[in-house]
Design a protein around this motif. Structure first.
Motif, PDB file in Angstrom:
ATOM      1  N   SER A  21      -3.078   1.403  -5.992  1.00 53.93           N
ATOM      2  CA  SER A  21      -3.827   0.238  -5.532  1.00 53.93           C
ATOM      3  C   SER A  21      -4.654   0.566  -4.295  1.00 53.93           C
ATOM      4  CB  SER A  21      -2.844  -0.888  -5.201  1.00 53.93           C
ATOM      5  OG  SER A  21      -3.509  -1.979  -4.618  1.00 53.93           O
ATOM      6  N   ALA A  22      -5.794  -0.100  -4.176  1.00 55.69           N
ATOM      7  CA  ALA A  22      -6.593   0.007  -2.953  1.00 55.69           C
ATOM      8  C   ALA A  22      -5.857  -0.649  -1.783  1.00 55.69           C
ATOM      9  CB  ALA A  22      -7.962  -0.655  -3.160  1.00 55.69           C
ATOM     10  N   ASN A  23      -4.888  -1.520  -2.079  1.00 49.98           N
ATOM     11  CA  ASN A  23      -4.054  -2.151  -1.052  1.00 49.98           C
ATOM     12  C   ASN A  23      -2.597  -1.932  -1.465  1.00 49.98           C
ATOM     13  OD1 ASN A  23      -2.606  -3.867   0.658  1.00 49.98           O
ATOM     14  ND2 ASN A  23      -4.259  -5.366   0.746  1.00 49.98           N
ATOM     15  N   ALA A  24      -2.094  -0.731  -1.206  1.00 49.11           N
ATOM     16  CA  ALA A  24      -0.755  -0.349  -1.661  1.00 49.11           C
ATOM     17  C   ALA A  24       0.328  -1.231  -1.057  1.00 49.11           C
ATOM     18  CB  ALA A  24      -0.494   1.117  -1.350  1.00 49.11           C
ATOM     19  N   GLU A  25       0.165  -1.640   0.201  1.00 50.04           N
ATOM     20  CA  GLU A  25       1.175  -2.502   0.828  1.00 50.04           C
ATOM     21  C   GLU A  25       1.297  -3.820   0.067  1.00 50.04           C
ATOM     22  OE1 GLU A  25       2.154  -4.680   5.074  1.00 50.04           O
ATOM     23  OE2 GLU A  25       0.752  -3.000   5.044  1.00 50.04           O
ATOM     24  N   ARG A  26       0.164  -4.392  -0.282  1.00 48.60           N
ATOM     25  CA  ARG A  26       0.171  -5.638  -1.056  1.00 48.60           C
ATOM     26  C   ARG A  26       0.809  -5.423  -2.421  1.00 48.60           C
ATOM     27  NH1 ARG A  26      -5.496  -7.408  -2.320  1.00 48.60           N
ATOM     28  NH2 ARG A  26      -5.231  -5.790  -3.881  1.00 48.60           N
ATOM     29  N   ALA A  27       0.477  -4.319  -3.087  1.00 46.06           N
ATOM     30  CA  ALA A  27       1.046  -4.030  -4.404  1.00 46.06           C
ATOM     31  C   ALA A  27       2.557  -3.836  -4.319  1.00 46.06           C
ATOM     32  CB  ALA A  27       0.376  -2.796  -5.006  1.00 46.06           C
ATOM     33  N   ARG A  28       3.018  -3.110  -3.293  1.00 51.17           N
ATOM     34  CA  ARG A  28       4.463  -2.904  -3.135  1.00 51.17           C
ATOM     35  C   ARG A  28       5.178  -4.240  -2.971  1.00 51.17           C
ATOM     36  NH1 ARG A  28       2.602   1.402   0.215  1.00 51.17           N
ATOM     37  NH2 ARG A  28       2.961   0.132   2.071  1.00 51.17           N
ATOM     38  N   LYS A  29       4.645  -5.086  -2.110  1.00 53.47           N
ATOM     39  CA  LYS A  29       5.257  -6.392  -1.863  1.00 53.47           C
ATOM     40  C   LYS A  29       5.241  -7.244  -3.129  1.00 53.47           C
ATOM     41  CE  LYS A  29       5.065 -10.415   1.107  1.00 53.47           C
ATOM     42  NZ  LYS A  29       4.421 -11.145   2.143  1.00 53.47           N
ATOM     43  N   PHE A  30       4.126  -7.268  -3.822  1.00 52.04           N
ATOM     44  CA  PHE A  30       3.982  -8.070  -5.032  1.00 52.04           C
ATOM     45  C   PHE A  30       5.039  -7.688  -6.071  1.00 52.04           C
ATOM     46  CE2 PHE A  30       2.320  -8.527  -9.348  1.00 52.04           C
ATOM     47  CZ  PHE A  30       2.005  -9.880  -9.386  1.00 52.04           C
ATOM     48  N   TYR A  31       5.119  -6.387  -6.413  1.00 55.75           N
ATOM     49  CA  TYR A  31       6.043  -5.959  -7.462  1.00 55.75           C
ATOM     50  C   TYR A  31       7.503  -6.053  -7.027  1.00 55.75           C
ATOM     51  CZ  TYR A  31       2.185  -4.656 -10.417  1.00 55.75           C
ATOM     52  OH  TYR A  31       1.073  -4.704 -11.202  1.00 55.75           O
TER      53      TYR A  31
ATOM     54  N   VAL B 112      11.682  -1.048  -3.354  1.00 53.55           N
ATOM     55  CA  VAL B 112      10.451  -0.275  -3.171  1.00 53.55           C
ATOM     56  C   VAL B 112      10.447   0.267  -1.745  1.00 53.55           C
ATOM     57  CG1 VAL B 112       7.939  -0.362  -3.216  1.00 53.55           C
ATOM     58  CG2 VAL B 112       9.241  -1.779  -4.807  1.00 53.55           C
ATOM     59  N   ASP B 113      10.546   1.582  -1.610  1.00 49.32           N
ATOM     60  CA  ASP B 113      10.636   2.189  -0.285  1.00 49.32           C
ATOM     61  C   ASP B 113       9.480   3.149  -0.048  1.00 49.32           C
ATOM     62  OD1 ASP B 113      13.120   0.970   0.462  1.00 49.32           O
ATOM     63  OD2 ASP B 113      14.096   2.294  -0.976  1.00 49.32           O
ATOM     64  N   ALA B 114       8.542   2.743   0.820  1.00 46.33           N
ATOM     65  CA  ALA B 114       7.402   3.590   1.162  1.00 46.33           C
ATOM     66  C   ALA B 114       7.871   4.740   2.043  1.00 46.33           C
ATOM     67  CB  ALA B 114       6.336   2.777   1.886  1.00 46.33           C
ATOM     68  N   ASP B 115       7.306   5.902   1.796  1.00 43.14           N
ATOM     69  CA  ASP B 115       7.651   7.103   2.557  1.00 43.14           C
ATOM     70  C   ASP B 115       6.422   7.556   3.343  1.00 43.14           C
ATOM     71  OD1 ASP B 115       8.350   9.610   3.515  1.00 43.14           O
ATOM     72  OD2 ASP B 115       9.297  10.238   1.640  1.00 43.14           O
ATOM     73  N   PRO B 116       6.450   7.423   4.680  1.00 45.38           N
ATOM     74  CA  PRO B 116       5.296   7.852   5.482  1.00 45.38           C
ATOM     75  C   PRO B 116       4.958   9.326   5.280  1.00 45.38           C
ATOM     76  CG  PRO B 116       6.838   6.590   6.824  1.00 45.38           C
ATOM     77  CD  PRO B 116       7.507   6.841   5.497  1.00 45.38           C
ATOM     78  N   ALA B 117       5.954  10.146   4.998  1.00 41.66           N
ATOM     79  CA  ALA B 117       5.708  11.573   4.776  1.00 41.66           C
ATOM     80  C   ALA B 117       4.934  11.819   3.480  1.00 41.66           C
ATOM     81  CB  ALA B 117       7.032  12.343   4.755  1.00 41.66           C
TER      82      ALA B 117
END
Length: 115
Positions: free
Chosen positions: A12-22, A30-35
């Motif tokens: 997604s062009a807005n991955a944060e929004r997509a993560r929250k949505f799903y 859903v765990d985002a990895d900064p690395a």
């Protein structure tokens, strides 16, 4: 038996929004990895796992499935013989996650391969 679907991906062009949505829609972990540039691995609670990540270039947004295969080059060659187009050559994934490649089917749908 045919090749199994091994992984799905939402870019997604807005991955944060997509993560929250799903995560909220399906109660996924859903765990985002900064690395990994904010790419998030998805635990669906059973079945096929996946990932949600940011767009890194034009035309890469959307949903993809990844098929588990034993030979990336052989399947890319086969896809091309059947009218597909090689998009991403075999590429190493970070850690011990293996390698992947991406092709487009004759209709332009992007499909991933994972070995």
């Amino acid at each position: 038996m045919g090749q199994q679907v091994a992984f799905f991906e939402v870019i997604s062009a807005n991955a944060e929004r997509a993560r929250k949505f799903y995560a909220e829609l399906f109660d996924w972990q859903v765990d985002a990895d900064p690395a990994m540039g904010g790419y998030a691995l998805v635990d669906t609670g059973g079945g096929i796992g996946g990932g949600i990540g940011p767009s890194t270039g034009p035309g890469d947004t959307g949903v993809k499935i990844y098929m588990r295969v034993d030979d990336l080059d052989a399947y890319l060659d086969r896809a091309e013989r059947l009218g597909g187009k090689r998009l991403v050559p075999p590429t190493d994934l970070p850690g011990d996650f293996g390698r992947f490649a991406i092709f487009a089917d004759p209709d332009g749908n992007q499909v991933g391969l994972w070995a």
